[in-house]
Design a protein around this motif. Structure first.
Motif, short mmCIF file in Angstrom:
data_model
loop_
_atom_site.label_atom_id
_atom_site.label_comp_id
_atom_site.label_asym_id
_atom_site.label_seq_id
_atom_site.Cartn_x
_atom_site.Cartn_y
_atom_site.Cartn_z
N TYR A 101 10.37 -5.30 12.74
CA TYR A 101 9.99 -6.54 12.06
C TYR A 101 8.65 -6.36 11.33
O TYR A 101 8.50 -6.67 10.15
N ILE A 102 7.66 -5.89 12.08
CA ILE A 102 6.30 -5.77 11.54
C ILE A 102 6.28 -4.78 10.38
O ILE A 102 5.63 -5.02 9.35
N THR A 103 6.98 -3.66 10.53
CA THR A 103 7.02 -2.66 9.48
C THR A 103 7.59 -3.23 8.19
O THR A 103 7.03 -3.04 7.10
N ILE A 104 8.72 -3.94 8.29
CA ILE A 104 9.36 -4.51 7.11
C ILE A 104 8.46 -5.54 6.45
O ILE A 104 8.25 -5.53 5.23
N LEU A 105 7.89 -6.44 7.25
CA LEU A 105 7.07 -7.51 6.68
C LEU A 105 5.79 -6.96 6.03
O LEU A 105 5.37 -7.45 4.98
N LEU A 106 5.16 -5.97 6.65
CA LEU A 106 3.97 -5.37 6.03
C LEU A 106 4.32 -4.66 4.73
O LEU A 106 3.57 -4.73 3.74
N THR A 107 5.46 -3.97 4.71
CA THR A 107 5.89 -3.28 3.50
C THR A 107 6.15 -4.27 2.37
O THR A 107 5.75 -4.04 1.22
N VAL A 108 6.81 -5.39 2.70
CA VAL A 108 7.07 -6.42 1.70
C VAL A 108 5.76 -7.05 1.21
O VAL A 108 5.58 -7.30 0.00
N LEU A 109 4.83 -7.28 2.13
CA LEU A 109 3.55 -7.88 1.76
C LEU A 109 2.78 -6.98 0.79
O LEU A 109 2.21 -7.46 -0.20
N VAL A 110 2.77 -5.69 1.07
CA VAL A 110 2.09 -4.75 0.17
C VAL A 110 2.75 -4.75 -1.20
O VAL A 110 2.07 -4.70 -2.24
N PHE A 111 4.08 -4.83 -1.23
CA PHE A 111 4.77 -4.87 -2.53
C PHE A 111 4.37 -6.10 -3.32
O PHE A 111 4.15 -6.02 -4.54
#
Length: 297
Positions: free
Chosen positions: A190-200
């Motif tokens: 969860y955290i990995t996906i959300l952080l990746t999306v946030l950076v994008f």
């Protein structure tokens, strides 16, 4: 002088990002047991690596020859392909995780095998088709400006669709984690996906907006050159940040700094609740089982 500083900064960020993504490609491609999400992450790392290679090439050519190589048709086409492919993979990752949360029984029991590989192949093919069509219509098909803008609008529509899908699925995941009586347990995936999306959203989206508005509303000038360099740097950060996110999430609250990078990456992509870890590191078998319930390859 300012131009040189921006180009050097772009070159350095791209080199470090390329090294990080190459590590991810190595571990996911040759050292780890693949599952549905690993395949998406592998393709996302491939798109980021190729985009960073193009940025490095652009910096070297512009530094040596002092020409704006970004205006070259082949360079633009390559940037379009890898940018669209990266956004497509990120949207697919978020959507797949959202489906696994909303309909877990169907997802784990009835999801077709090899869905991840098929989806990635289709997304790569579509990214190449749209980019080549845009390049060909502008340089070789002798189309009118009206027809070219129709092609451009088609690409923009696809990017907007991907952005809406990415935003919707990410907000759904966030809502499932934080709201309601049936909140889902927090996992590192969860955290990995959300952080990746946030950076994008902060670093990758500005480049897409600039890239596809350039033909419509901007006239190239010195001011726009600096704007172009800024969005290029942000795009480099976006393509370079994912390995850092994996390392941070995989080693957070675990004394894994400087240890097995393969284990760190596995932990960043594990889909088991934090409390299930029992205060220690999970075994190799447990990590693989947590991600391989859906498919192999």
């Amino acid at each position: 002088m300012n131009e040189l500083i921006l180009q050097v900064l772009t070159f350095i960020i791209s080199l470090f990002g390329l090294a990080g993504n190459a590590s991810v490609l190595w571990f996911l491609g040759f050292r780890m047991h693949r599952n549905a999400f690993y395949i998406y992450i592998l393709n996302l790392a491939a798109a980021d690596s190729l985009l960073l290679c193009l940025y490095i090439t652009i910096c070297l050519i512009e530094f040596i020859l002092h020409i704006n190589i970004f205006t070259n048709g082949f360079i633009q086409m390559g940037v379009f392909i890898f940018y669209i492919a990266g956004l497509s993979m990120l949207s697919a990752i978020s959507t797949e995780r959202c489906l696994s949360v909303l309909w877990p029984i169907w997802y784990h029991c009835h999801r077709p095998r090899h869905t991840s590989a098929t989806v990635c192949a289709l997304l790569w093919a579509l990214s190449m088709f749209l980019s080549i069509l845009d390049w060909a219509s502008y340089y070789h098909l002798n189309t009118t400006e009206k027809h070219y803008k129709k092609v451009d609008l088609t690409i923009i529509a696809w990017l907007v669709f991907l952005f809406v899908v990415l935003s919707g699925s990410s907000l759904t995941l966030l809502g499932k984690m934080l709201c309601g009586s049936q909140r889902k347990p927090l996992t590192r995936l969860y955290i990995t996906i959300l952080l990746t999306v946030l950076v994008f959203f902060f670093c990758g989206l500005p480049f897409g907006i600039y890239l596809f508005s350039l033909e419509w509303i901007l006239n190239f000038s010195q001011v726009h050159f600096y704007l172009y360099m800024v969005v290029i740097i942000l795009s480099c950060v976006n393509s370079s940040a994912n390995p850092i996110i994996y390392f941070f999430v995989g080693s957070f609250r675990q004394r894994l700094w400087g240890q097995n990078l393969k284990l760190v990456l596995e932990r960043a992509l594990q889909d088991t609740p934090e409390e299930d870890e029992g205060g220690g590191s999970l075994s190799q078998g447990t990590l693989e089982m947590s991600g391989s319930r859906v498919e192999q390859g």
